[in-house]
Write a protein that holds these residues in place. Structure first.
Motif, PDB file in Angstrom:
ATOM      1  N   GLU A  99       6.602 -75.283 -11.848  1.00 27.22           N
ATOM      2  CA  GLU A  99       7.096 -76.272 -10.885  1.00 27.22           C
ATOM      3  C   GLU A  99       6.186 -76.412  -9.669  1.00 27.22           C
ATOM      4  N   PHE A 100       5.668 -75.283  -9.171  1.00 25.06           N
ATOM      5  CA  PHE A 100       4.873 -75.313  -7.927  1.00 25.06           C
ATOM      6  C   PHE A 100       3.430 -74.872  -8.132  1.00 25.06           C
ATOM      7  N   GLY A 101       3.075 -74.453  -9.343  1.00 26.28           N
ATOM      8  CA  GLY A 101       1.713 -73.981  -9.608  1.00 26.28           C
ATOM      9  C   GLY A 101       1.393 -72.708  -8.847  1.00 26.28           C
ATOM     10  N   MET A 102       2.392 -71.903  -8.592  1.00 28.44           N
ATOM     11  CA  MET A 102       2.129 -70.662  -7.851  1.00 28.44           C
ATOM     12  C   MET A 102       2.557 -69.436  -8.653  1.00 28.44           C
ATOM     13  N   SER A 103       1.945 -68.300  -8.341  1.00 28.74           N
ATOM     14  CA  SER A 103       2.328 -67.033  -8.968  1.00 28.74           C
ATOM     15  C   SER A 103       3.242 -66.273  -8.008  1.00 28.74           C
ATOM     16  N   ALA A 104       4.120 -65.459  -8.579  1.00 30.84           N
ATOM     17  CA  ALA A 104       5.030 -64.665  -7.746  1.00 30.84           C
ATOM     18  C   ALA A 104       5.432 -63.415  -8.502  1.00 30.84           C
ATOM     19  N   SER A 105       5.583 -62.320  -7.771  1.00 31.25           N
ATOM     20  CA  SER A 105       6.029 -61.073  -8.396  1.00 31.25           C
ATOM     21  C   SER A 105       7.021 -60.367  -7.471  1.00 31.25           C
ATOM     22  N   LEU A 106       7.648 -59.324  -7.998  1.00 30.75           N
ATOM     23  CA  LEU A 106       8.798 -58.713  -7.325  1.00 30.75           C
ATOM     24  C   LEU A 106       8.552 -57.251  -6.965  1.00 30.75           C
ATOM     25  N   ILE A 107       8.969 -56.874  -5.764  1.00 30.90           N
ATOM     26  CA  ILE A 107       8.866 -55.490  -5.278  1.00 30.90           C
ATOM     27  C   ILE A 107      10.258 -55.025  -4.860  1.00 30.90           C
ATOM     28  N   LEU A 108      10.749 -54.004  -5.545  1.00 29.60           N
ATOM     29  CA  LEU A 108      12.082 -53.452  -5.244  1.00 29.60           C
ATOM     30  C   LEU A 108      11.970 -52.513  -4.046  1.00 29.60           C
ATOM     31  N   CYS A 109      12.724 -52.795  -2.990  1.00 26.70           N
ATOM     32  CA  CYS A 109      12.688 -51.926  -1.804  1.00 26.70           C
ATOM     33  C   CYS A 109      13.861 -50.947  -1.799  1.00 26.70           C
ATOM     34  N   PHE A 110      13.557 -49.667  -1.652  1.00 25.25           N
ATOM     35  CA  PHE A 110      14.612 -48.682  -1.413  1.00 25.25           C
ATOM     36  C   PHE A 110      15.057 -48.823   0.035  1.00 25.25           C
ATOM     37  N   LEU A 111      16.353 -48.599   0.260  1.00 27.17           N
ATOM     38  CA  LEU A 111      16.895 -48.674   1.624  1.00 27.17           C
ATOM     39  C   LEU A 111      16.825 -47.290   2.249  1.00 27.17           C
ATOM     40  N   ARG A 112      16.052 -47.192   3.325  1.00 29.40           N
ATOM     41  CA  ARG A 112      15.758 -45.851   3.861  1.00 29.40           C
ATOM     42  C   ARG A 112      16.917 -45.240   4.647  1.00 29.40           C
ATOM     43  N   HIS A 113      17.945 -46.028   5.006  1.00 31.73           N
ATOM     44  CA  HIS A 113      19.103 -45.419   5.669  1.00 31.73           C
ATOM     45  C   HIS A 113      19.994 -44.703   4.647  1.00 31.73           C
ATOM     46  N   LEU A 114      19.757 -44.950   3.350  1.00 32.82           N
ATOM     47  CA  LEU A 114      20.492 -44.231   2.299  1.00 32.82           C
ATOM     48  C   LEU A 114      19.676 -43.012   1.862  1.00 32.82           C
ATOM     49  N   SER A 115      20.246 -42.194   0.967  1.00 33.52           N
ATOM     50  CA  SER A 115      19.590 -40.932   0.601  1.00 33.52           C
ATOM     51  C   SER A 115      18.522 -41.143  -0.472  1.00 33.52           C
ATOM     52  N   GLU A 116      17.689 -40.121  -0.660  1.00 34.85           N
ATOM     53  CA  GLU A 116      16.704 -40.206  -1.739  1.00 34.85           C
ATOM     54  C   GLU A 116      17.398 -40.187  -3.103  1.00 34.85           C
ATOM     55  N   ASP A 117      18.496 -39.459  -3.217  1.00 34.57           N
ATOM     56  CA  ASP A 117      19.230 -39.459  -4.497  1.00 34.57           C
ATOM     57  C   ASP A 117      19.683 -40.876  -4.841  1.00 34.57           C
ATOM     58  N   GLU A 118      20.133 -41.610  -3.832  1.00 37.67           N
ATOM     59  CA  GLU A 118      20.567 -42.995  -4.088  1.00 37.67           C
ATOM     60  C   GLU A 118      19.372 -43.874  -4.475  1.00 37.67           C
ATOM     61  N   ALA A 119      18.203 -43.593  -3.898  1.00 36.52           N
ATOM     62  CA  ALA A 119      17.003 -44.338  -4.290  1.00 36.52           C
ATOM     63  C   ALA A 119      16.646 -44.033  -5.752  1.00 36.52           C
ATOM     64  N   PHE A 120      16.791 -42.781  -6.155  1.00 39.28           N
ATOM     65  CA  PHE A 120      16.542 -42.412  -7.558  1.00 39.28           C
ATOM     66  C   PHE A 120      17.482 -43.158  -8.496  1.00 39.28           C
ATOM     67  N   GLU A 121      18.740 -43.218  -8.092  1.00 37.86           N
ATOM     68  CA  GLU A 121      19.740 -43.917  -8.917  1.00 37.86           C
ATOM     69  C   GLU A 121      19.364 -45.397  -9.054  1.00 37.86           C
TER      70      GLU A 121
END
Ligand code: ADE
Ligand code: ZN
Length: 346
Positions: A137-159
């Motif tokens: 539609e726009f002739g552009m490339s795009a990709s995705l980066i999942l951000c962990f929320l740093r106010h939550l725990s590392e265990d929650e980031a693992f999940e």
């Protein structure tokens, strides 16, 4: 680097708009304009905290990052279906294409949405489908980066990472966002190491409000390849030397820094000093629906405030392609288009 011929200040906004560029720091939830938020709220029968678009927009006055994050998280409550995530992303990509963004690397927060009872695949599939459609539609490339929320725990980031793994092929990398102070990068050392083993590219917010020590640990503990914001690096000459020597890109967001009071005025912003120091800085919009501007407004207002030139414009757009996670063939094509735009501009 191309030696750019001087261009008068009144012609600079046209050049800034026309030049092809990559946007590398955009939170897709922060692109949700009040109009679309109200439309999605109605579609999904979600009660809105404000009576109309104007009163919501007038609440967008912030004293710091946390102030903003509270409103930003509340705004995501209207997102309920894959189509909602598609519509939000499609709207951003259309707006970015109008600013001649030819490549976007889009941050998203799955934990916010799983916290609202949604499944990870609804989020990622909606975002990914919009990125695929943007090519045609726009002739552009795009990709995705999942951000962990740093106010939550590392265990929650693992999940969160575990839940995203079946959709691994739809992600280019992982990042670290949300409340910075009191949540240093090293809190997420193990989950970043795991993401690295999986071949994901690594980025992280550091030195937005937090100290230079957070930038050091994002680099040395998390092993991120880019720093998001990083504007506090100027307080530490040894860190500046490291960033320049290793060509670690900084994804700078001037209007965000202004709205969140990281700098009192745009004229006080340190983007020009970063470029002078040989830092691979880029210009980005962060959360454009909340901060009063998409990427071109970030460029034009910052250039006007700091008196930056066409040579800086070329440098910043070139940096955006150097810093992006595209393959070298596509990178060369985009840089060639950039150079051709500057050579034919008069
Ligand atoms: N999430 C969305 N925008 C953000 C910002 N500017 N800093 C940290 N986390 C964010
Ligand atoms: Zn950000």
């Amino acid at each position: 680097m191309l030696k750019v011929k001087p261009i008068s200040a009144d012609r600079l906004p046209d050049l800034l708009r026309l030049m092809p560029k990559a946007e590398l720091h955009i939170h897709i939830e922060g692109s949700l304009e009040p109009e679309l938020m109200f439309a999605l709220g109605q579609r999904n029968s979600v009660a809105m905290a404000y009576p109309d678009v104007e009163s919501l927009r007038s609440a967008y006055v912030f004293d710091n990052l946390q102030d903003f994050l509270d409103i930003y998280h509340a705004g995501t409550l209207v997102l309920r279906t894959e189509q909602d995530f598609y519509d939000m992303t499609h709207a951003y990509l259309a707006r970015a294409a109008a600013d001649n963004v030819v490549h976007a690397e889009i941050f998203f927060d799955t934990q916010t949405h799983t916290g609202h009872g949604l499944s990870t695949d609804i989020v990622i599939n909606g975002l990914h489908r919009a990125c695929v459609d943007a090519r045609a539609e726009f002739g552009m490339s795009a990709s995705l980066i999942l951000c962990f929320l740093r106010h939550l725990s590392e265990d929650e980031a693992f999940e969160c990472l575990e839940q995203a793994l079946p959709l691994r092929d739809k992600l280019v990398g992982v990042g670290l966002a949300s409340s910075e102070m009191g949540h240093p990068p090293e809190k997420f050392a193990r989950v970043f190491a795991r993401a690295r083993e999986l071949g994901l590219r690594l980025v992280g917010h550091a030195g937005e409000e937090g100290p230079p020590a957070y930038i050091w640990s994002a680099l040395d503990v998390l092993k991120v390849e880019r720093i998001d914001h990083g504007v506090q690096a100027l307080k530490d000459p040894a860190l500046m030397a490291r960033l320049a020597k290793d060509r670690i890109p900084l994804t700078v967001c001037p209007l965000s820094n202004l709205k969140l009071r990281v700098f009192p005025t745009l004229a006080a912003h340190n983007l020009g000093r970063m470029l002078d120091a040989g830092i691979v800085a880029t210009v980005n919009s962060d959360d454009p629906a909340y901060f009063g501007g998409y990427i071109n407004q970030n460029f034009t207002q910052t250039f006007a405030a700091l008196g930056l030139t066409a040579q800086h414009a070329y440098q910043l757009a070139h940096n955006s392609f150097e810093a992006s996670f595209i393959d070298d063939t596509l990178r060369r094509q985009y840089v060639d288009r950039l150079t051709a735009t500057f050579e034919s501009f008069n």
